[in-house]
Enzyme design. Structure first.
Site, mmCIF file in Angstrom:
data_model
loop_
_atom_site.group_PDB
_atom_site.id
_atom_site.type_symbol
_atom_site.label_atom_id
_atom_site.label_comp_id
_atom_site.label_asym_id
_atom_site.label_seq_id
_atom_site.Cartn_x
_atom_site.Cartn_y
_atom_site.Cartn_z
ATOM 1 C CD GLU A 244 -2.059 1.251 3.163
ATOM 2 O OE1 GLU A 244 -2.857 2.128 3.478
ATOM 3 O OE2 GLU A 244 -1.707 0.379 3.898
ATOM 4 C CB ILE B 165 2.471 5.154 3.585
ATOM 5 C CG1 ILE B 165 1.887 3.732 3.908
ATOM 6 C CG2 ILE B 165 2.122 6.490 4.797
ATOM 7 C CD1 ILE B 165 0.741 3.540 4.322
ATOM 8 C CG ASP C 52 16.318 -1.341 10.205
ATOM 9 O OD1 ASP C 52 17.039 -0.386 10.829
ATOM 10 O OD2 ASP C 52 16.414 -1.610 8.992
HETATM 11 P P1 ADP Z 1 15.247 0.330 1.787
HETATM 12 O O1 ADP Z 1 16.082 0.448 0.228
HETATM 13 O O2 ADP Z 1 16.230 1.003 2.716
HETATM 14 O O3 ADP Z 1 14.541 -1.043 1.773
HETATM 15 P P2 ADP Z 1 12.830 1.372 1.050
HETATM 16 O O4 ADP Z 1 12.730 0.662 -0.270
HETATM 17 O O5 ADP Z 1 11.726 0.703 2.170
HETATM 18 O O6 ADP Z 1 14.088 1.542 1.824
HETATM 19 O O7 ADP Z 1 12.074 2.824 1.186
HETATM 20 C C1 ADP Z 1 12.565 3.858 0.495
HETATM 21 C C2 ADP Z 1 11.983 5.075 0.688
HETATM 22 O O8 ADP Z 1 10.536 4.928 0.461
HETATM 23 C C3 ADP Z 1 11.839 5.294 2.000
HETATM 24 O O9 ADP Z 1 12.361 6.856 2.136
HETATM 25 C C4 ADP Z 1 10.731 5.169 2.657
HETATM 26 O O10 ADP Z 1 10.456 6.111 3.534
HETATM 27 C C5 ADP Z 1 9.619 5.263 1.402
HETATM 28 N N1 ADP Z 1 8.611 4.062 1.596
HETATM 29 C C6 ADP Z 1 8.866 2.920 2.137
HETATM 30 N N2 ADP Z 1 7.607 2.171 2.232
HETATM 31 C C7 ADP Z 1 6.659 2.916 1.550
HETATM 32 C C8 ADP Z 1 5.330 2.828 1.136
HETATM 33 N N3 ADP Z 1 4.584 1.761 1.524
HETATM 34 N N4 ADP Z 1 4.704 3.911 0.933
HETATM 35 C C9 ADP Z 1 5.374 5.245 0.619
HETATM 36 N N5 ADP Z 1 6.487 5.572 0.783
HETATM 37 C C10 ADP Z 1 7.387 4.418 1.250
#
Ligand code: ADP
Length: 298
Positions: free
Chosen positions: A97, A99, A206
């Site tokens: 989803e 956010i 984390d």
């Molecule tokens: P990583 O590469 O460290 O695993 P993520 O891919 O989880 O990081 O997240 C990358 C960026 O996207 C972060 O800045 C995070 O805040 C944002 N983000 C992560 N999950 C969601 C989501 N479900 N909806 C919107 N933004 C997200």
């Protein structure tokens, strides 16, 4: 063009898994490990992250962590829509989803909701009374061992510090003095942690600020490395890098006070995330590790 943002095999995989063609995709930055995009599917936005060199079960264990946190209902997490590890030659993805980040209207309110939500999460104690989890997972891209231990000092030694020390050794981040200091701490853990009552609490695992998005006054957390652990780990991690709504920790303390001696143990519990950062990002985190070694060297 959607193909400029998403690798073409991922477009096909998403179409199959979500039952509709992605109509549009915009890159999302800020991640340390994966690539990510906001993808328009039917009339809603989906957050998709992918990795072309993901280690085994990478997104399955992330989805599992998110589902565990969501089932408890203490803090909002994004819904897991679909995932596949090793979908195509090395390509793995997770769709969640989306956010929308909405700045808080009332900073005190979000801090209170966050602190109280975290306290409610930590009230969930492991059903078998053991620290760990029934599956290993990852912290960043590094393996995180979750073998059951009934004693926190033993768990922290065997499943947290020693594996990271071994990785740091292998990557050349330990000179003799640092290695000696770390092993001295490991040896002293039963004494240093003796005052803590054994209470394996469900942790996000984390919680740095990149894994938190405000949705108005509601905090949303993502990207967990969940396990049953000592809850001081979570608060020490939050206090290590900061960037959270001020007032979060006082709200937590009001709802579920930490045990006496937390301030004395805090650096000890910050050692794990610091070693993880040393192993991910290099020597920039070395001096903080050394300072903790000196502090507990007596
Ligand atoms: P990583 O590469 O460290 O695993 P993520 O891919 O989880 O990081 O997240 C990358 C960026 O996207 C972060 O800045 C995070 O805040 C944002 N983000 C992560 N999950 C969601 C989501 N479900 N909806 C919107 N933004 C997200």
């Amino acid at each position: 063009m959607i193909d400029d943002v998403l690798p073409p095999p991922l477009v096909d995989l998403l179409s199959g898994a979500l039952g509709a063609e992605p109509a549009d995709a915009t890159p999302v930055g800020g991640g340390m490990i994966n690539r990510a995009a906001r993808v328009r599917v039917r009339d809603s936005d989906v957050f998709v992250k992918w990795n072309e060199r993901a280690p085994p079960h990478f997104f399955a264990v992330e989805a599992d962590g998110l589902n565990r946190l969501r089932d408890v209902g203490a803090l909002r997490v994004p819904d897991v829509l679909t995932f596949e590890d090793n979908a195509e030659e090395g390509l793995a993805f997770l769709a969640l989803e989306f956010i929308e980040s909405i700045p808080p209207q009332n900073p005190e309110r979000i801090a209170r909701r966050f602190g109280e939500g975290l306290a409610a999460l930590h009230q969930n104690v492991s059903p078998d009374g053991a620290f760990g989890l029934d599956t290993d997972n990852y912290i960043g891209t590094l393996p995180q061992r979750n073998s059951a231990r009934t004693d926190w000092a033993e768990f922290y030694r065997d499943c947290r510090l020693l594996p990271q020390i071994a990785i740091a050794h292998g990557r050349g981040f330990l000179d003799e003095e640092r290695e000696r200091g770390l092993l001295r701490i490991v040896e002293r853990l039963p004494v240093l942690l003796a005052d803590l009552p054994p209470r394996p609490a469900l942790l996000h695992g984390d919680l740095w600020n990149g894994n938190f998005v405000p949705s108005g006054d509601e905090p949303v957390v993502m990207d967990p490395a969940a396990y049953y652990g000592e809850r001081e780990m979570e608060i020490a991690f939050i206090e290590l890098f900061g960037g959270f709504p001020p007032g979060l920790v006082p709200a937590y303390q009001a709802a579920f006070p930490l045990d006496p001696g937390y301030a004395r143990r805090r650096p000890l519990h910050q050692l794990y995330p610091l070693l993880v950062h040393l192993n991910h990002f290099g020597e920039g985190y070395g001096p903080d590790v050394d300072a903790i070694c000196r502090r507990y060297s007596a």
